[in-house]
Design a protein around this motif. Structure first.
Motif, PDB file in Angstrom:
ATOM      1  N   LEU A  31       0.906  -1.152   0.055  1.00 44.41           N
ATOM      2  CA  LEU A  31       0.067   0.054  -0.157  1.00 44.41           C
ATOM      3  C   LEU A  31       0.848   1.113   0.041  1.00 44.41           C
ATOM      4  CD1 LEU A  31      -2.764   1.134   0.504  1.00 44.41           C
ATOM      5  CD2 LEU A  31      -2.501   1.443   2.743  1.00 44.41           C
ATOM      6  N   SER A  32       0.816   2.108  -1.036  1.00 42.89           N
ATOM      7  CA  SER A  32       1.589   3.190  -1.001  1.00 42.89           C
ATOM      8  C   SER A  32       0.788   4.442  -1.526  1.00 42.89           C
ATOM      9  CB  SER A  32       2.961   3.109  -1.887  1.00 42.89           C
ATOM     10  OG  SER A  32       2.559   2.908  -3.073  1.00 42.89           O
ATOM     11  N   LYS A  33       1.124   5.574  -0.992  1.00 39.71           N
ATOM     12  CA  LYS A  33       0.650   6.902  -1.677  1.00 39.71           C
ATOM     13  C   LYS A  33       1.675   7.690  -2.700  1.00 39.71           C
ATOM     14  CE  LYS A  33      -1.986  10.813  -0.028  1.00 39.71           C
ATOM     15  NZ  LYS A  33      -3.506  10.505  -0.195  1.00 39.71           N
ATOM     16  N   ILE A  34       1.164   7.676  -3.853  1.00 41.59           N
ATOM     17  CA  ILE A  34       2.211   8.400  -5.014  1.00 41.59           C
ATOM     18  C   ILE A  34       2.355   9.539  -4.795  1.00 41.59           C
ATOM     19  CG2 ILE A  34       2.612   8.143  -7.473  1.00 41.59           C
ATOM     20  CD1 ILE A  34       2.390   5.561  -6.244  1.00 41.59           C
ATOM     21  N   VAL A  40       6.754   6.522  -6.994  1.00 37.25           N
ATOM     22  CA  VAL A  40       6.638   5.949  -8.520  1.00 37.25           C
ATOM     23  C   VAL A  40       7.631   4.846  -8.979  1.00 37.25           C
ATOM     24  CG1 VAL A  40       7.060   6.691 -10.943  1.00 37.25           C
ATOM     25  CG2 VAL A  40       5.947   8.276  -9.351  1.00 37.25           C
ATOM     26  N   GLU A  44       5.893   1.283  -9.940  1.00 39.38           N
ATOM     27  CA  GLU A  44       6.558   0.594 -11.234  1.00 39.38           C
ATOM     28  C   GLU A  44       6.892  -0.986 -11.062  1.00 39.38           C
ATOM     29  OE1 GLU A  44       8.970   3.625 -12.983  1.00 39.38           O
ATOM     30  OE2 GLU A  44       7.488   3.903 -14.492  1.00 39.38           O
ATOM     31  N   LEU A  47       3.675  -2.971 -10.430  1.00 42.07           N
ATOM     32  CA  LEU A  47       2.683  -2.822 -11.875  1.00 42.07           C
ATOM     33  C   LEU A  47       3.478  -3.766 -12.831  1.00 42.07           C
ATOM     34  CD1 LEU A  47       2.118   1.181 -12.127  1.00 42.07           C
ATOM     35  CD2 LEU A  47       0.615  -0.724 -11.738  1.00 42.07           C
ATOM     36  N   PRO A  71      10.182  -1.755 -18.967  1.00 37.92           N
ATOM     37  CA  PRO A  71      10.363  -0.543 -18.535  1.00 37.92           C
ATOM     38  C   PRO A  71      10.957   0.387 -19.370  1.00 37.92           C
ATOM     39  CG  PRO A  71      10.742  -2.052 -16.695  1.00 37.92           C
ATOM     40  CD  PRO A  71      10.829  -2.539 -17.736  1.00 37.92           C
ATOM     41  N   LEU A  74       9.000   0.724 -22.806  1.00 41.57           N
ATOM     42  CA  LEU A  74       7.854   1.773 -22.417  1.00 41.57           C
ATOM     43  C   LEU A  74       7.920   3.124 -22.342  1.00 41.57           C
ATOM     44  CD1 LEU A  74       5.378  -0.575 -20.445  1.00 41.57           C
ATOM     45  CD2 LEU A  74       5.077  -0.219 -22.673  1.00 41.57           C
ATOM     46  N   ALA A  75       9.236   3.506 -21.658  1.00 37.73           N
ATOM     47  CA  ALA A  75       9.641   4.915 -21.398  1.00 37.73           C
ATOM     48  C   ALA A  75      10.362   5.385 -22.557  1.00 37.73           C
ATOM     49  CB  ALA A  75      10.574   4.794 -20.350  1.00 37.73           C
TER      50      ALA A  75
ATOM     51  N   PRO B  28      -0.850  13.018  -9.034  1.00 35.51           N
ATOM     52  CA  PRO B  28      -0.199  11.783  -9.201  1.00 35.51           C
ATOM     53  C   PRO B  28      -0.850  10.789 -10.030  1.00 35.51           C
ATOM     54  CG  PRO B  28      -0.078  12.607  -6.733  1.00 35.51           C
ATOM     55  CD  PRO B  28      -0.878  13.538  -7.745  1.00 35.51           C
ATOM     56  N   GLN B  31       0.634  10.758 -13.113  1.00 32.92           N
ATOM     57  CA  GLN B  31       1.895  10.413 -13.267  1.00 32.92           C
ATOM     58  C   GLN B  31       2.193   9.517 -14.113  1.00 32.92           C
ATOM     59  OE1 GLN B  31       4.310  12.099 -10.576  1.00 32.92           O
ATOM     60  NE2 GLN B  31       5.892  11.505 -11.823  1.00 32.92           N
ATOM     61  N   SER B  32       3.276   9.574 -15.125  1.00 32.37           N
ATOM     62  CA  SER B  32       3.711   8.423 -15.801  1.00 32.37           C
ATOM     63  C   SER B  32       4.430   7.317 -15.209  1.00 32.37           C
ATOM     64  CB  SER B  32       4.468   9.088 -17.270  1.00 32.37           C
ATOM     65  OG  SER B  32       4.803   7.925 -17.928  1.00 32.37           O
ATOM     66  N   MET B  33       3.909   6.006 -15.448  1.00 34.06           N
ATOM     67  CA  MET B  33       4.509   4.924 -14.958  1.00 34.06           C
ATOM     68  C   MET B  33       4.391   3.939 -15.937  1.00 34.06           C
ATOM     69  SD  MET B  33       2.735   4.473 -11.233  1.00 34.06           S
ATOM     70  CE  MET B  33       2.751   5.720 -10.121  1.00 34.06           C
ATOM     71  N   LEU B  34       5.650   3.050 -16.320  1.00 32.40           N
ATOM     72  CA  LEU B  34       5.857   2.266 -17.293  1.00 32.40           C
ATOM     73  C   LEU B  34       5.080   2.898 -18.797  1.00 32.40           C
ATOM     74  CD1 LEU B  34       4.785  -0.937 -15.161  1.00 32.40           C
ATOM     75  CD2 LEU B  34       7.103  -0.004 -16.049  1.00 32.40           C
ATOM     76  N   LYS B  36       2.398   5.053 -19.297  1.00 38.12           N
ATOM     77  CA  LYS B  36       1.297   4.984 -19.206  1.00 38.12           C
ATOM     78  C   LYS B  36       0.802   5.917 -17.803  1.00 38.12           C
ATOM     79  CE  LYS B  36      -0.343   2.534 -22.592  1.00 38.12           C
ATOM     80  NZ  LYS B  36       0.835   1.483 -23.048  1.00 38.12           N
ATOM     81  N   PHE B  38      -0.608   6.753 -14.280  1.00 34.46           N
ATOM     82  CA  PHE B  38      -0.934   5.769 -13.176  1.00 34.46           C
ATOM     83  C   PHE B  38      -2.391   5.414 -13.134  1.00 34.46           C
ATOM     84  CE2 PHE B  38      -1.519   5.604  -8.217  1.00 34.46           C
ATOM     85  CZ  PHE B  38      -1.552   4.328  -8.092  1.00 34.46           C
ATOM     86  N   PHE B  40      -4.237   4.689 -15.495  1.00 37.08           N
ATOM     87  CA  PHE B  40      -4.551   3.653 -16.486  1.00 37.08           C
ATOM     88  C   PHE B  40      -4.496   2.272 -15.989  1.00 37.08           C
ATOM     89  CE2 PHE B  40      -2.611   0.816 -19.602  1.00 37.08           C
ATOM     90  CZ  PHE B  40      -3.554   0.667 -20.573  1.00 37.08           C
ATOM     91  N   HIS B  41      -3.206   2.550 -15.105  1.00 37.49           N
ATOM     92  CA  HIS B  41      -2.868   1.034 -14.612  1.00 37.49           C
ATOM     93  C   HIS B  41      -3.847   0.720 -13.314  1.00 37.49           C
ATOM     94  CE1 HIS B  41       1.125   0.737 -16.515  1.00 37.49           C
ATOM     95  NE2 HIS B  41       1.647   1.966 -16.059  1.00 37.49           N
ATOM     96  N   ASP B 104      -4.616   8.506  -5.756  1.00 37.65           N
ATOM     97  CA  ASP B 104      -2.986   8.157  -5.721  1.00 37.65           C
ATOM     98  C   ASP B 104      -2.536   7.206  -4.732  1.00 37.65           C
ATOM     99  OD1 ASP B 104      -4.119   9.574  -3.411  1.00 37.65           O
ATOM    100  OD2 ASP B 104      -3.022  11.390  -3.247  1.00 37.65           O
ATOM    101  N   GLN B 106      -1.984   3.393  -4.528  1.00 38.18           N
ATOM    102  CA  GLN B 106      -1.617   2.180  -4.997  1.00 38.18           C
ATOM    103  C   GLN B 106      -1.733   0.986  -4.036  1.00 38.18           C
ATOM    104  OE1 GLN B 106       2.241   0.663  -6.248  1.00 38.18           O
ATOM    105  NE2 GLN B 106       1.517  -0.494  -7.798  1.00 38.18           N
TER     106      GLN B 106
END
Lengths: 233, 164
Positions: A31-34, A40, A44, A47, A71, A74-75, B28, B31-34, B36, B38, B40-41, B104, B106
């Motif tokens: 569990l985390s708050k971005i 991030v 990732e 994910l 990764p 996709l980046a 957040p 925010q782009s992750m991989l 896309k 966040f 989207f994920h 925001d 996860q």
């Protein structure tokens, strides 16, 4: 005030009970708050396996490669494009080399196309959701053609091989309707291609194709038996 | 993994709440992750877990949001964009469960499935500890984990709370 906070405030005022979360969730990163670069990066890492596991064709070994490559791919938009285009391009090269009887080159290009195919799907999964993936299907068709040409060019009983290959293609077509995420999908293109390559070196392509077909159809029968049960439940 | 939605009638609407964010920086959720956003994920995660109805609440619609919705919305996985509390009350009945998730946050699949399968209303709580400092405070001893199960009645009552 955002809708989330309105709802939270109203829920608390209405006496909605508080539910304690399991201890250590945040430290375990479940569990985390971005709220910054570090979070991030953590997100990732979580994910990526989920994205890779969503592709049935990715075996465990390829999944490890995917975790490393994806990764980076996709980046970079150009890398996404290159990965997307590489599969049809390699499939076409494989079929062409097969036609001119460059067997090793055709097999290598075909194998590379198969390895890159799941990564291509992940790169494009968002864009092809509600549309037919014509390029993906055309690539698979070219790979099937390349396989047929390779089998035709190598050794004896080419008609037997073509017939058996056509049956194998039929089995894969049946898998699309019967074997969604089931047994027959576990026996996918990559292990079959590796098995046939080994059999080709040993001069046992026809028996290997027969064995592959037997296994594939047996798994499809099991899937077909399961499907009505699933639909009823 | 088994689908969490066994009966359509009792399946919760999942509400992803995108707050205001910090001025000048992307929220957040975007925010782009991989490669896309966040959000989207998060939507992919909900789809993977078998959720069929999702709403995304925003104060203003960022350019990326309609694209994400267009990419992922399909029969069996319906996504709506909400701008106001009234949009939410129009979408649910009083008894309809609504699972609220801060966009925001996860959360891993197993935790999310466990919460979505629970019946009854709840607000998730984290104890006041240094590692939880990023989460919103509920009171001196606890913080909100960004997840809650409410119902349409709470949503209706919340829609009449004055701004500020």
């Amino acid at each position: 005030m955002s809708l989330g906070f309105r709802l939270l405030r109203q829920a608390l005022q209405s006496g909605v009970p508080l539910q304690d979360m399991e201890a250590g969730l945040v430290l375990d990163k479940r569990l985390s708050k971005i709220d910054g670069a570090v979070t991030v990066q953590i997100a990732e890492e979580h994910l990526l396996p989920a994205s890779l596991d969503s592709e049935d064709v990715v075996g465990k070994g390829l999944s490890r490669i995917g975790r490393k490559w994806l990764p980076a791919i996709l980046a970079r938009p150009w890398a996404v494009m290159a990965t997307a285009l590489s599969v049809p391009a390699l499939s076409a090269v494989s079929a062409s080399l097969g036609y001119f009887e460059y067997i090793v080159g055709a097999a290598a290009a075909g194998a590379l196309a198969l390895v890159l195919s799941p990564l291509r799907k992940l790169c494009l999964s968002a864009d092809y959701r509600s549309r037919r993936d014509y390029i993906g299907h055309a690539s698979l068709g070219l790979l099937a053609l390349a396989l047929a040409l390779i089998l035709w060019a190598t050794g004896e009983a080419p008609l037997d091989r073509l017939f058996l290959t056509a049956l194998l293609a039929l089995a894969f077509w049946m898998q699309k309707t019967l074997g969604q995420r089931r047994l027959s999908q576990q026996f996918s293109l990559i292990p079959i291609a590796l098995l046939l390559t080994g059999a080709s070196a040993a001069g046992l392509v026809v028996p290997a194709l027969k064995a592959v077909l037997l296994i594939k159809f047996a798994l499809l029968v099991l899937d077909a038996r399961k499907t009505p049960e699933t639909n009823q439940s | 993994m088994a689908s969490i939605v066994e009966q359509e009638a009792s399946s919760p609407l999942v509400l992803l709440c995108v707050g205001g964010g910090v001025e000048g920086a992307p929220h957040p959720a975007f925010q782009s992750m991989l490669g896309k956003p966040f959000l989207f994920h998060q939507l992919k995660q909900l789809e993977r877990l078998g959720v069929s109805k999702v709403a995304v609440s925003v104060e203003s619609v960022p350019p990326a949001l309609p694209t994400i919705v267009e990419q992922l919305d399909r029969p069996g996985f319906n996504i709506r964009i909400l701008r106001t509390p009234a949009d939410l009350t129009a979408l649910v009945t009083d008894s309809q469960p609504v699972f609220v998730k801060s966009a925001d946050v996860q959360v891993s699949d197993d935790i999310l499935v466990g919460l979505l399968q629970r019946t009854g209303r709840f607000v998730t709580r984290l104890p006041e500890q240094p590692e939880h400092s990023a989460f919103e405070r509920i009171d001196l001893a606890s913080r909100w984990a960004g997840l809650a199960m409410i119902d349409g009645m709470i949503a209706r009552q919340a829609s009449v709370i004055p701004e500020g």
